[in-house]
Design an enzyme around this catalytic site. Structure first.
Site, PDB file in Angstrom:
ATOM      1  N   THR A  51    -108.209  59.966  11.222  1.00 52.04           N
ATOM      2  CA  THR A  51    -107.233  59.372  10.320  1.00 52.04           C
ATOM      3  C   THR A  51    -107.895  59.207   8.962  1.00 52.04           C
ATOM      4  O   THR A  51    -109.073  58.840   8.867  1.00 52.04           O
ATOM      5  CB  THR A  51    -106.751  58.014  10.854  1.00 52.04           C
ATOM      6  OG1 THR A  51    -106.115  58.239  12.112  1.00 52.04           O
ATOM      7  CG2 THR A  51    -105.746  57.367   9.912  1.00 52.04           C
TER       8      THR A  51
ATOM      9  N   PHE B 283    -107.720  57.166   5.432  1.00 45.56           N
ATOM     10  CA  PHE B 283    -107.201  55.920   4.872  1.00 45.56           C
ATOM     11  C   PHE B 283    -107.328  55.960   3.361  1.00 45.56           C
ATOM     12  O   PHE B 283    -108.298  56.519   2.843  1.00 45.56           O
ATOM     13  CB  PHE B 283    -108.010  54.724   5.390  1.00 45.56           C
ATOM     14  CG  PHE B 283    -107.860  54.507   6.877  1.00 45.56           C
ATOM     15  CD1 PHE B 283    -106.963  53.564   7.363  1.00 45.56           C
ATOM     16  CD2 PHE B 283    -108.604  55.243   7.784  1.00 45.56           C
ATOM     17  CE1 PHE B 283    -106.809  53.359   8.732  1.00 45.56           C
ATOM     18  CE2 PHE B 283    -108.451  55.052   9.155  1.00 45.56           C
ATOM     19  CZ  PHE B 283    -107.547  54.110   9.623  1.00 45.56           C
TER      20      PHE B 283
END
Ligand code: PEP
Ligand code: MN
Length: 690
Positions: A275, A277
Site C-alpha cells: 500500500t 500512503f
C-alpha cells in the site's frame, strides 16, 4: 557431547563478534556518508547518482564473487545500504524542525496506517503522537482543524487499486502532499481461539482487506465476509465479542496486539501486496532540489480531441517522467473526467515550474498537490549482463581490437533489402526499427542485454528446484526454468508434476529472487499459468497450436516461443504473429534445433537462424543449446557460439544429479559444467549484428 557443546558455544561467540563488527562497519559507513552530506551541502548536484551506485554494486559484487559469497545476496544488502544513505543525505538537506509531531491516521491502533505513519516518522528521525480516526474524512478534518500536523492516508494498493475516497478528499479539500510511504501488507486470519476454518460463520475486515484476500475467502464458503471500518478495528471487535465463529483479517501485529490466535498466515491473493500512503499537511512544504522528488497534481483537460495528449506532451517534452496517471469521474459532469498525475520533478525547480505553467495554459484546471521526496518508484530494470563484464567497457569511440568489433565490421557489409513478408506484419522488422525489449522481473530481454535462463528440464521436488535456483542465480543466471507440464514423446514417460510443480517452481524462484519460465501446453492452462509464472513457454511441438497461440495473445505475460521441430524461420515468425495479432507483443523467440538428416546430435542447432531472425524481426531471439544438441558435452561450446552469433540469451538445462534426471538426462549439465559455461561465456564478445 560436552565437547561438542563447548565447540558450538565458541563458534557462536565468534559469530556474535562478526555480527557486531558488521554493525560497527555500517555505523562507520554512515559516518562517512554524513561527512559527504556535509560537503555536498554547498554543491548543486543531486544526491542520487545512478552511475556511481551501479559502480558501488559492481565493485562489491566482484569482491563477493572472488570470495565465493553469493553476489546476489551482496547486491540485495547493498541496495538497502545505498537507499539508507540516500535517505540520510536527503534528511541532511531537508531537516525537520524537530520536536513532536501530531499525526492523524484512519483506523485503530496496530492498523496498517498506524504502522506506515510510524515508519514515516522513524525514517525522518521524528518522534510523534499518533491518533486514529474512524474515517479518512475525520482524519483529514483533524488536520484542517489544527488538531494534527500531518495525516497519513492510504492512496493506492498494488492488488486492489486506488482508494477513491482519499482521491476525493484531495480534490475537495485544501490538503497538500508533503511525503509518501509504502508498507508491505501481509494479512492473516485470526480468531479468539484455534478453531477449524469450516466452523467460521463471519469474517470481518476493511473492504480492501476482504478484496485482497478474495481467493482465500472463496475457500471458506460458509463464512460471510463482513465489512468493517478498519482491519485492526475488526481484530479488536472479534476480541471483544469473544465469539469463536467470528474471525478477522488484518496484520499479524494487530492479531498479537488484540490477543487473538492466528489461524492462517500469508493469505493475500498476491504475495507482493503493497500500500502507498500519502503524508498530508495543511500547507505545502519545500524540498531541497537535490532530493529526488515526485510532484502530484489534479488536471482537467479541455474538450477538444487530443487535449489530454497535449497536456501529457508538456510533461514528457520537458523531460518529466510520469509515474502514475489515474482518471476519476468529474463530480456533477456525467462522462467527464479529471486526472490525477504523479511525475518525477520538484515544483521548486525552474524547469518543473516552467512545465507546470505550460500545463496550466494547455489545460482547463490544474491543482498542484505538492512536491515531496519519492519513496515508491518501480524498481529500475537492468539489461541482462554477465558478472564481471560491466568493468571492461571501452570509452566511446576508443578502438579496442575487440573481436566484437570485428564481427560488427564483417556484418556491416551491405546486405540486400529483405522483402516484406506477407505472413506477418507486426513482428516484422519493417514495422519497428528498434529491437523490442521485454521486461521480466527487473531484467530486460532483448536489445543490447544478454539473458541466461537456466534450471532443470522438469521440476522434480522442492529440494531439487530450490538448489538449482540458488546455484544458477549465484553463477549469473537471470531467470529460472523448470517444466511442470511436459510434452513427452511417450505417454509412459514422466509427465511432470503439474500445478504442484508450478507452486514449487514459483516458490524457488521467489526465494532466489529470480523470475520463472515454464511451458504451457493447453488453452485452459493459460490464465492460471499467467497468474503465477513470469514467462510462458510454448514448446517446439506446440509452435503451430494456433488456438494456444491466440490464447497467449490475450494475456499480459511474455511468451517464449520455441521453434518447431520442422519449421522454417518464416513459419516460426508467422506463429509469433498469431500471439502479437491478439495484442500481446511480448514474444521471445527461441532456437532449439531442428530435424535434419543428421543423427549425431539430437537435433541440428540452427545458429544461422539467429542473424536471419534479427534481420527479419525486432523480437528478441535466444538459443537453447540443450535441446539443440541433446548431449551435455556439446552444450557449452554451442552456448558460446550463440552469444557470438548475436543471440539475446540462452535457455540451458541444469540438474543437481543429471544422470538421475526424470527427463532429458543426457543433455542436462552438472552444476560444475554450468559454472564453467558461465565463466567461458563472460569471455565471449557478443555480436551486435542484425
Ligand atoms: C523443454 O524446454 O524442456 C522442452 C520440452 O523443449 P522443446 O519444446 O524445445 O522440446
Ligand atoms: Mn527438456
Amino acid at each position: 557431547m560436552g565437547n561438542e557443546q563447548t565447540d558450538i558455544a565458541g563458534l557462536r561467540q565468534g559469530l556474535d563478534e562478526v555480527d557486531s563488527g558488521i554493525v560497527r562497519l555500517i555505523a562507520r559507513r554512515r559516518e562517512i556518508i554524513g561527512a559527504i552530506a556535509e560537503l555536498k551541502q554547498h554543491s548543486t548536484s543531486g544526491i542520487q547518482d545512478p552511475e556511481r551506485e551501479q559502480r558501488v554494486l559492481d565493485g562489491v559484487m566482484a569482491v563477493a564473487t572472488d570470495l565465493g559469497v553469493s553476489a546476489s545476496l551482496v547486491r540485495t544488502i547493498f541496495r538497502e545500504l545505498i537507499s539508507d544513505s540516500v535517505a540520510q543525505q536527503a534528511r541532511h538537506l531537508n531537516p525537520d524542525d524537530g520536536g513532536r509531531v501530531r499525526v492523524a491516521f484512519q483506523g485503530a491502533t496496530h492498523s496498517y496506517s498506524d504502522a506506515a505513519a510510524q515508519k514515516y516518522l522513524s525514517g525522518r528521525g521524528l518522534a510523534g503522537d499518533l491518533a486514529g480516526y474512524r474515517t479518512f474524512r475525520e482524519a483529514a478534518d483533524a488536520l484542517l482543524a489544527g488538531d494534527a500536523d500531518l495525516a497519513v492516508l492510504p492512496i493506492e494498493n498494488t492488488t486492489a487499486g486506488s482508494i477513491n475516497e482519499v482521491y476525493a478528499l484531495l480534490r475537495s479539500r485544501e490538503l497538500f502532499i508533503v511525503g509518501e510511504e509504502t508498507w508491505k501488507v501481509d494479512h492473516c486470519l485470526a480468531a479468539t481461539r484455534e478453531v477449524p476454518l469450516s466452523s467460521l460463520r463471519r469474517i470481518l475486515s476493511h473492504p480492501q482487506g476482504l478484496e485482497q484476500c478474495s481467493q482465500f475467502l472463496q475457500t471458506i464458503p460458509d463464512a460471510t465476509p463482513t465489512t468493517y471500518f478498519d482491519t485492526a478495528g475488526a481484530m479488536q471487535a472479534v476480541a471483544e465479542a469473544g465469539d469463536p465463529t467470528v474471525a478477522a483479517i488484518a496484520s499479524p501485529e494487530a492479531a498479537a496486539g488484540y490477543g487473538l490466535v492466528v489461524l492462517r498466515r500469508g493469505i493475500c491473493d498476491i504475495d507482493d501486496n503493497y500500500t502507498r500512503f500519502v503524508v498530508l499537511s495543511a500547507k505545502p512544504a519545500a524540498v531541497d532540489l537535490r532530493v529526488p522528488c515526485k510532484t502530484s497534481l489534479i488536471l482537467v483537460t479541455g474538450h477538444e480531441e487530443g487535449d489530454l495528449v497535449r497536456c501529457l506532451e508538456v510533461l514528457s517534452g520537458s523531460g518529466h517522467s510520469m509515474t502514475k496517471l489515474e482518471s476519476r469521474p468529474r463530480p456533477g459532469r456525467p462522462w467527464e473526467y479529471l486526472f490525477f498525475i504523479d511525475f518525477e520533478g520538484n515544483a521548486a525547480d525552474p524547469r518543473t515550474a516552467a512545465a507546470l505553467d505550460e500545463l496550466r495554459s494547455a489545460a482547463l484546471f490544474v491543482k498542484v498537490l505538492g512536491s515531496y521526496p519519492a519513496k515508491a518508484l518501480r524498481a529500475p530494470a537492468r539489461p541482462g549482463d554477465l558478472p564481471g563484464r560491466g568493468a571492461r567497457q571501452p570509452a566511446a569511440g576508443e578502438p579496442t581490437g575487440d573481436p566484437a568489433e570485428m564481427l560488427e565490421a564483417v556484418a556491416a557489409a551491405p546486405r540486400p533489402a529483405v522483402a516484406r513478408s506477407r505472413q506477418y506484419k507486426l513482428v516484422d522488422r519493417a514495422a519497428r526499427q528498434a529491437d523490442t525489449v521485454i521486461r521480466v522481473g527487473d531484467v530486460l530481454v532483448g536489445g543490447d542485454g544478454f539473458v541466461v535462463m537456466a534450471g532443470p528440464c522438469s521440476v522434480e521436488s522442492a529440494g531439487q528446484i530450490a538448489s538449482c535456483a540458488r546455484f544458477v542465480r549465484d553463477h549469473g543466471a537471470h531467470v529460472l526454468r523448470g517444466g511442470v507440464f511436459k510434452p513427452r514423446t511417450s505417454p509412459y514417460s514422466f509427465q511432470g508434476l503439474g500445478w504442484d510443480g508450478l507452486d514449487l517452481l514459483v516458490a524457488a524462484g521467489h526465494e532466489a529472487g529470480l523470475p520463472v519460465v515454464t511451458e504451457v501446453m493447453a488453452v485452459d492452462q493459460v490464465q492460471r499459468m499467467a497468474a503465477a509464472a513470469d514467462i510462458l513457454q510454448v514448446g517446439a511441438r506446440n509452435m503451430q497450436n494456433f488456438d494456444l497461440l491466440r490464447e497467449l495473445g490475450k494475456v499480459d505475460r511474455p511468451v517464449l516461443l520455441k521453434r518447431g521441430l520442422s519449421s522454417t524461420i518464416e513459419e516460426w515468425l508467422a506463429a509469433a504473429e498469431y500471439v502479437a495479432a491478439q495484442g500481446n507483443q511480448q514474444v521471445i523467440l527461441c532456437e532449439r534445433g531442428i530435424r535434419t538428416f543428421e543423427s549425431a546430435t539430437r537435433n541440428t542447432l540452427d545458429l544461422s537462424a539467429v542473424p536471419v531472425v534479427r534481420e527479419r524481426s525486432h523480437l528478441p531471439v535466444i538459443v537453447d543449446p540443450s535441446h539443440g544438441t541433446g548431449q551435455r558435452r556439446y552444450v557449452a561450446p554451442m552456448a558460446w557460439a550463440a552469444r557470438a552469433a548475436g543471440a539475446h540469451g540462452l535457455l540451458i538445462e541444469v540438474h543437481p544429479d543429471p544422470d538421475q534426471a526424470l527427463s532429458d538426462a543426457d543433455q542436462s549439465l552438472t552444476f560444475d559444467q554450468f559454472a564453467a559455461l558461465m565463466r567461458g561465456l563472460a569471455a565471449i564478445p557478443r555480436s551486435g549484428v542484425r
